[in-house]
Write an enzyme that holds these catalytic residues in place. Structure first.
Site, short mmCIF file in Angstrom:
data_model
loop_
_atom_site.label_atom_id
_atom_site.label_comp_id
_atom_site.label_asym_id
_atom_site.label_seq_id
_atom_site.Cartn_x
_atom_site.Cartn_y
_atom_site.Cartn_z
CG ASP A 521 -1.78 1.18 1.35
OD1 ASP A 521 -2.36 1.57 0.33
OD2 ASP A 521 -1.88 1.75 2.46
CB THR A 523 -1.42 6.41 2.67
OG1 THR A 523 -1.60 7.17 1.48
CG2 THR A 523 -1.47 7.32 3.88
CG ASP A 722 -1.23 1.87 7.09
OD1 ASP A 722 -1.77 1.78 5.96
OD2 ASP A 722 -1.02 2.94 7.66
#
Length: 835
Positions: A521, A523, A722
């Protein structure tokens, strides 16, 4: 028809099979399903069968059957309560080090009902050990602070923590070993005296009386020091869970019983079994030496087991016992257990941080190496997060407690490490399949050995057959096979925890070594996840930028997303008034909606604007492209169906990201980036990091579909993320890797968690995985080769060519040290370099 019954007394898969077979033997039963965990049996029958018939089928066993609501029988879980009154009670959770029943645990010490080994105590939570002060003369005196005894006036001393159950087992075995050794040495010397020319001890009394003395000396060894081996052997045969103690019990038991029988009834035996003086050859020295050497092996294993859990025990030591709480301007020292969420705590120079929280006043540096593995202290100032167990530098500061007890990071790390240490790696199935046939095969080989020597061996053929058959039984060691995988996993998981890599399950540790594709991912994974507002734009001649910021911050007040928090913080810094939103709703992967005042607002990406029917003015589209080409994330704001502005946010790429990606690519791993951000922003970040494969505008279901596609193409996929939107893909990937700085949902969905939240942790995890798997293969190789060579040599295959025979005593020593060697090899992982 089907009836459900409660079964009492089951403790393992062997019990489960016995109950099923017993119930199926009842006439009229068509099928039986037994649930071990629930302790129930579902019986399908042609017509009603009285429960008495089932009780009769289980008669003589430790199992009882009863109807729902009926009081259970008295049979209990032998494994949970131990095998005798000499068991030391413990306060923790116990498990089998060979993981015979997976992650099953017991609430009391004892023997594993499958393999017979001592159950091992699992290290506890991060709660502190016994603390306080007591009087050495009057132990009933206890207080939290130093001082003098009110009875005798002596200075109080710190309370010593109670020894762990693991330590008690070790000490108990050690005491028994010294007893066994004390009685075995005289027996051994008496037996070996025959090798001395003239044998002077026979001048003192006849051989027959020396044989009787050997039997008397052997009784404490057999019936006290090593009686547990025979108990385990009996139970293994009774419930058909054959293991190493089956072989030891048969081998040593035959040698001892043969000797006793030979003393009592010498006329029963043929001349081949007798000495020149007419006495039967006795093997008390073989039986006692074998048992003593096996006991020595158990002592060494117990000692080594303490080291395999050393990583967790070191983490437990990090938890401080005291803290300084500040209330109404006054400081008071309190036990950590009394800390409440919201308490203000003072941490002085050199002290451990007591709980998780946020620094509220002051500045300092914190050594987090004990949790993250990074040796460089981290600068901390107001607003920064703090972790329990880490070490404060040379400045005092105030902090607010946010997570206490089992919710702290340290407690969660210990829980994850304990769970992972008990989990089974798929490679362990190899050892399990071999072990299932191992013991019966060894018994058959021992019988064949006796028969072959008795028929074709030199005189005394029966003696040769007996001795070599016993040697075969004793040298075989299924224990070494069973320990090969779990010992390496236990040490490897602890090693990872010390370096900020939390392994949730052993299967993830094994699979990670084979991963060839990594999905990341953007961000919070590639970037720091701490975005800042880079620009706020309103439509020219429309709503001004300040009003756009007010609406954006007001709408985001109830959002926990990092972008939302950045917008609110920016507005507060600018002194912009913030209103309370209504009807707030988060649209996963797109943005948020709600009411501020009388306006219906939507804040998010272009897809959300399209969904709301709000067209984006050309001037804002152009401005958005400029920001996106710089790698910024852009969110549009619509009011009542009309786009009135945008907010641009930047998120700095983590310092370690570039180096980590380069190392992963050099290791042959392909890297793909999937992000919910727009194409331009994704392209800018991918170009900066050298990522060739990337996709933008990805919703959670899109990330999940991409993982599935790559797996269908034969890739072994790891997913690192996250956020909540990453959770489905994390769960679906062959290995899910969560950033420890991310959401709890993501962490719960992943097999691996990186405490520090940067990709350098994946490099560590991959190195650790490869080292652990290599260590496991080494252990399996040693165990298999040892048994492959040892059993034929014990059977006497070298005798026709070289005249070499293996004494049962030497076989016992080799068997004991084979398990110890496997553990010692696993312990080498503690020194492995994964940084």
């Amino acid at each position: 028809m089907k009836h459900t019954y409660h079964i009492h007394g089951m403790s393992c898969t062997g019990c489960q099979n016995h109950v099923r077979e017993a119930l199926e033997s009842v006439a009229g039963v068509r099928g039986v399903t037994v649930d071990l965990d629930a302790g129930v049996a579902e019986v399908e029958m042609d017509s009603h069968i009285d429960i008495g018939e089932f009780r009769e089928a289980l008669a003589g066993s430790r199992y009882s059957i009863h109807l729902p609501g009926e009081k259970p029988g008295t049979a209990g879980r032998e494994a949970s309560t131990g095998t005798g009154s000499n068991r030391d009670s413990g306060n923790g959770t116990y498990y089998c080090p060979m993981q015979c029943e997976g992650d099953k645990t017991y609430d009391a010490p004892g023997d594993c009902p499958v393999c017979g080994m001592d159950l091992v105590e699992q290290p506890g939570s991060a709660s502190r050990q016994a603390s306080g002060y007591t009087c050495p003369m009057h132990p009933e005196i206890r207080q939290d602070t130093p001082g003098s005894c009110p009875i005798c006036g002596m200075e109080l001393v710190p309370v010593e923590p109670e020894a762990s159950a693991e330590e008690k087992v070790y000490q108990r075995l050690l005491r028994k070993f010294w007893v066994a050794l004390g009685f075995t040495l005289p027996i051994f010397l008496i037996a070996m005296s025959e090798m001395v020319p003239g044998n002077p001890i026979y001048n003192w009394m006849d051989r027959k009386y020396w044989n009787w003395l050997q039997m008397v000396l052997s009784i404490p060894v057999v019936f006290y020091a090593t009686w547990m081996f025979f108990t385990r052997a009996y139970r293994s045969v009774r419930y058909w869970n054959l293991n190493m103690f089956t072989l030891i019990g048969i081998g040593a038991g035959i040698a001892w019983l043969f000797s006793v029988f030979g003393l009592l009834f010498p006329g029963f035996f043929p001349e081949q079994f007798k000495t020149d003086s007419g006495e039967v050859h006795v093997y008390f020295e073989a039986a006692t030496v074998i048992l003593t050497l096996v006991l020595l092996g158990q002592v060494l294993e117990a000692r080594a087991h303490r080291k395999t859990n050393s990583a967790v025990r070191e983490l437990l030591k990090l938890a401080p016992g005291k803290a300084v709480r500040v209330r109404d301007g006054k400081e008071e020292e309190i036990p950590v257990e009394e800390i409440e969420i919201g308490d203000i705590l003072r941490v002085k120079p050199g002290e451990k941080i007591p709980v998780d929280g946020t620094l509220t006043k002051g500045e300092t540096t914190v050594d987090e190496s004990m949790i993250t593995g990074e040796p460089i202290p981290v600068d901390k100032s107001a607003g920064d997060s703090l972790r329990s167990g880490t070490l404060n530098g040379n400045r005092s500061f105030l902090m607010e407690a946010e997570k206490i007890g089992s919710d702290t990071l340290l407690s969660q790390i210990i829980r994850l490490v304990n769970e992972a240490s008990r989990s089974r790696a798929p490679i362990q199935n190899v050892a399990d399949r071999v072990s299932a046939y191992f013991v019966p095969a060894v018994v058959v080989i021992a019988v064949i050995t006796f028969v072959v020597w008795a028929i074709w061996g030199p005189e005394p053929a029966y003696v040769y057959g007996l001795v070599n058959g016993i040697a075969v039984l004793i040298i075989a060691c299924p224990c070494a096979l069973g320990l090969a995988t779990p010992m390496s996993v236990m040490v490897g998981v602890g090693k990872g925890a010390q370096n900020g890599v939390l392994i949730r399950e052993a299967a993830a540790l094994e699979t990670l070594a084979r991963v060839d594709t990594l999905i990341v991912d953007k961000t919070g994974t590639l970037t720091e996840g701490r975005p800042s507002v880079e620009g706020v734009e309103g439509v020219p001649d429309g709503v001004p930028g300040e009003k756009v910021l007010e609406l954006v911050a007001s709408l985001n007040q109830q959002s926990e997303h990092p972008l939302a928090r950045a917008m609110v913080a920016h507005a507060e810094q600018k002194g912009v008034p913030i209103q309370e939103p209504e009807q707030f709703e988060s649209v996963t992967g797109k943005g948020v909606t709600g009411m501020v005042g009388k306006q219906s607002l939507a804040l998010g990406n272009a897809s959300l604007m399209e969904e709301r029917g709000a067209g984006i003015p050309a001037v804002l589209e152009e401005k958005a492209r400029e920001y996106q080409d710089q790698g910024k994330t852009v969110s549009f704001l619509s009011a009542d169906g009309e786009v009135i502005g945008l907010v641009a946010l930047g998120d700095r790429i983590k310092d370690e990201t570039r180096t980590a990606l380069d190392q992963l690519r050099q290791g042959g791993m392909a890297v793909h980036m999937l992000t919910g951000d727009n194409e331009r922003t994704a392209r800018a970040v991918a170009a900066e990091l050298g990522i060739a494969e990337f996709r933008a505008g990805m919703l959670p279901e899109d990330k999940l579909s991409e993982v599935e596609r790559l797996k269908r193409d034969g890739k072994v996929v790891a997913m690192a993320g996250d956020g909540i939107n990453d959770a489905p893909a994390l769960a679906k990937a062959d290995v899910g890797i969560a950033m420890g700085t991310g959401t709890d949902v993501a962490i719960e969905s992943a097999g691996v968690t990186l405490v520090d939240g940067d990709l350098s942790g994946i490099v560590k995890a991959r190195k650790l995985s490869k080292k652990v798997m290599r260590n496991i293969r080494e252990n399996l190789f040693f165990a298999l080769v040892y048994n492959t060579i040892g059993v034929p040599v014990a059977a006497g295959v070298l005798f026709p060519f070289f005249g070499i025979l293996l004494s049962p005593m030497i076989a016992a020593a080799a068997m004991s040290f084979s398990s110890v060697s496997v553990i010692a090899n696993a312990l080498r992982l503690r020194a492995a370099r994964i940084n």
